[in-house]
Design an enzyme around this catalytic site. Structure first.
Site, short mmCIF file in Angstrom:
data_model
loop_
_atom_site.label_atom_id
_atom_site.label_comp_id
_atom_site.label_asym_id
_atom_site.label_seq_id
_atom_site.Cartn_x
_atom_site.Cartn_y
_atom_site.Cartn_z
N LEU A 15 0.81 -1.21 0.00
CA LEU A 15 0.00 0.00 0.00
C LEU A 15 0.85 1.26 0.00
O LEU A 15 0.41 2.31 -0.46
CB LEU A 15 -0.93 0.01 1.21
CG LEU A 15 -1.92 -1.17 1.32
CD1 LEU A 15 -2.70 -1.07 2.62
CD2 LEU A 15 -2.86 -1.20 0.13
N VAL A 19 4.08 -0.64 4.18
CA VAL A 19 2.73 -0.99 4.63
C VAL A 19 2.07 -1.85 3.55
O VAL A 19 2.04 -1.45 2.38
CB VAL A 19 1.88 0.27 4.90
CG1 VAL A 19 0.48 -0.14 5.35
CG2 VAL A 19 2.53 1.13 5.97
N LYS A 39 2.44 -3.45 8.79
CA LYS A 39 3.58 -2.55 8.71
C LYS A 39 4.84 -3.39 8.88
O LYS A 39 5.07 -3.98 9.95
CB LYS A 39 3.49 -1.47 9.79
CG LYS A 39 4.48 -0.33 9.60
CD LYS A 39 4.18 0.82 10.54
CE LYS A 39 5.09 2.01 10.30
NZ LYS A 39 4.78 3.14 11.21
N ASP A 79 3.20 14.14 15.03
CA ASP A 79 3.21 14.11 13.57
C ASP A 79 1.79 14.13 13.02
O ASP A 79 1.47 13.42 12.07
CB ASP A 79 3.96 12.87 13.08
CG ASP A 79 4.36 12.96 11.61
OD1 ASP A 79 4.31 14.08 11.05
OD2 ASP A 79 4.71 11.93 11.02
#
Length: 505
Positions: A185, A193, A244, A335
């Site tokens: 992805l 990912v 991940k 973030d």
């Protein structure tokens, strides 16, 4: 803890790591003296000495095969780093076996709790046998379980440490064999990912986690409809997930940060936070298994679809709700941006990417930062300070992204230095985009306050966006504990009184 692990045991006999025939051939007379001498000169351990970070693919694969034989034992914790292992070994004599590196080469070691600290003892695999480096050279074992049993039953001290109880892997450890990768992805500097599938077991843990993560927020629109993909894609035995995965050749520091992200996310359970199902540390690469956000990234979604203003307003409320929850748990995201907001089954916002996050502190100060400049608060640029109130500033930048439908990054057409100057200046760093609802425009202005103490809390922001919603669960119980620590060089009261600053032209 299961009494099965009071001693090192295995339900079935482990796969042999050496040839049993060696026992009988060791005493046989060798023929051909010259040939024997040549063989002895070239005879080396499986992993001979090499320069630091120099690896041999054949040796690496051979060692991986050896470690796969250890996976059947629950006291083997795979590639989990020291920091995570230290939290699992609680009592004197608690121990486990894990994989790590030494001078760039893979090794297996025993980690044991001794005198309030965790110590680590490398194992040596040589000529099909296991022993302990520099400790019991005269004793060798064909299987690690035999070596461990000898250490436990005979109470052999390893530089003062005595093995008492083997600690099994936690339930959130997921075997690599339960994970299937389907398609990539995206990727970042240290990881990728993937969309994948997770094997379900009879205990129903994956199902419970799925139901918890898929639950819509209290304010989610009833007409949100079905997801484009993800948790709605259910099979009888597998659950679609996001995986991940760490990239190859990860350093110990990178592995530690990767595991810390998973550890933090495991503690967060909220409809507007991405759910973590577990980690897969038994083999390499190390992986974190997350819920699959069925509607992808918010940044891509709003850029692609003509989202009505009401839906954009819903995204802002969902993000505020998730951030209010994080703030109540003393988590600083660090973030927050549209790129890190995902959309779940009901097109609800789910905050993701906690790789830079910290928990348990109201404020942290760092010297080096890798966060994009355009989302940073002025105190972060000047002092390296992060707090919930710097997240509030980043939230205002994220609002600008949402209502520009993510067509460009913040401060378009400006260099980073020009963006820094605007962030530090007295004027509003950026104006609300055209068509922004007045309530959102006012929230942006308040969040862009120069003095962090004058910025609203996320609970207050959510209350303004959703007046009928109960936000008491997100409000700090003790203001003296949860409010950011005031800095000595913070703006004065006279400066903070400038609540109405001139807009940037």
């Amino acid at each position: 803890m299961n009494s099965e692990y009071s001693k090192v045991r295995s339900i079935r006999r482990p796969v042999s790591l050496g040839k049993r025939s060696q026992r009988s051939t060791r005493t046989k007379k060798k023929k051909g003296g010259d040939e024997e001498k040549t063989q002895g000169a070239t005879k080396k351990s499986l992993f001979s000495h090499r320069a630091k970070n120099e690896t041999n693919p054949e040796e690496t694969e051979a060692f991986a095969n050896i470690c796969r034989c250890l996976i059947e034992h629950r006291w083997y914790h795979g590639v989990m780093p020291r920091g995570e292992i230290s939290t699992l070994l609680e009592d004197e004599g608690d121990f486990c076996v894990r994989k790590t590196t030494e001078r760039g080469k893979p090794i297996v070691c025993i980690s044991v709790k001794c005198q309030k600290e965790v110590r680590h003892f490398p194992l040596v695999f040589e000529n099909g046998q296991w022993t302990l480096k520099n400790l019991i050279k005269t004793r060798r074992f064909y299987e690690v379980v035999e070596l461990l049993n000898a250490l436990v039953t005979e109470k052999i001290a390893l530089s003062g440490a005595i093995l008492v109880r083997a600690v099994p892997r936690p339930d959130y450890y997921i075997p690599h064999s339960d994970i299937s990768l389907i398609c990539k992805l995206g990727e970042g500097a240290f990881g990728e990912v993937w969309k994948g599938s997770l094997k379900r077991h009879e205990d129903g843990k994956a199902k419970k986690a799925e139901e918890k993560s898929a639950a819509p927020s209290s304010a989610a629109p009833s007409s949100a409809g079905s997801a484009l993909s993800g948790n709605s894609e259910k099979g009888k035995s597998r659950l679609y997930v996001a995986v991940k995965k760490m990239k190859g050749n990860a350093t110990k520091a990178m592995t530690e940060e990767f595991v810390m992200e998973a550890k933090l996310m495991r503690q967060l359970v909220h409809p507007n936070i991405v759910t973590v199902y577990g980690v897969a540390p038994s083999e390499e690469p190390l992986m974190i298994v997350l819920e699959l956000a069925g509607n992808g990234c918010l940044k891509s979604y709003v850029a692609k679809y003509q989202c009505p203003p009401d839906q954009l307003l819903q995204f802002t409320a969902d993000a505020a709700r998730g951030m209010a929850y994080l703030s109540s748990k003393l988590v600083i995201h660090r973030d927050l941006a549209a790129r890190n907001l995902l959309l779940g089954t009901f097109v609800e916002v789910k905050i993701s990417d906690f790789g830079l996050s910290s928990s348990g502190k109201t404020e942290i100060k760092v010297k080096q930062m890798k966060v994009p400049i355009r989302w940073l608060a002025p105190e972060t640029l000047e002092e390296g300070v992060f707090s919930t109130k710097t997240d509030v500033w980043a939230y205002a930048v994220t609002l600008w992204e949402i209502f520009t439908r993510c067509q460009t990054d913040p401060y378009p057409g400006l260099t980073n230095q020009q963006a820094k100057d605007l962030i530090r200046g007295d004027a509003l760093p950026m104006n609300p985009p055209e068509g922004t609802p007045p309530i959102v425009a006012k929230i942006m202005e308040d969040c862009f306050n120069k003095n962090p103490d004058d910025r609203p809390s996320f609970a207050a922001i959510l209350k303004r966006l959703r007046p009928d919603e109960d936000v008491s669960a997100y409000e700090p119980k003790d203001q003296s504990v949860t409010s950011p620590v005031k800095r000595a060089n913070a703006p004065s009261a006279e400066q903070s009184a400038r609540s109405k600053r001139p807009s940037r032209k």
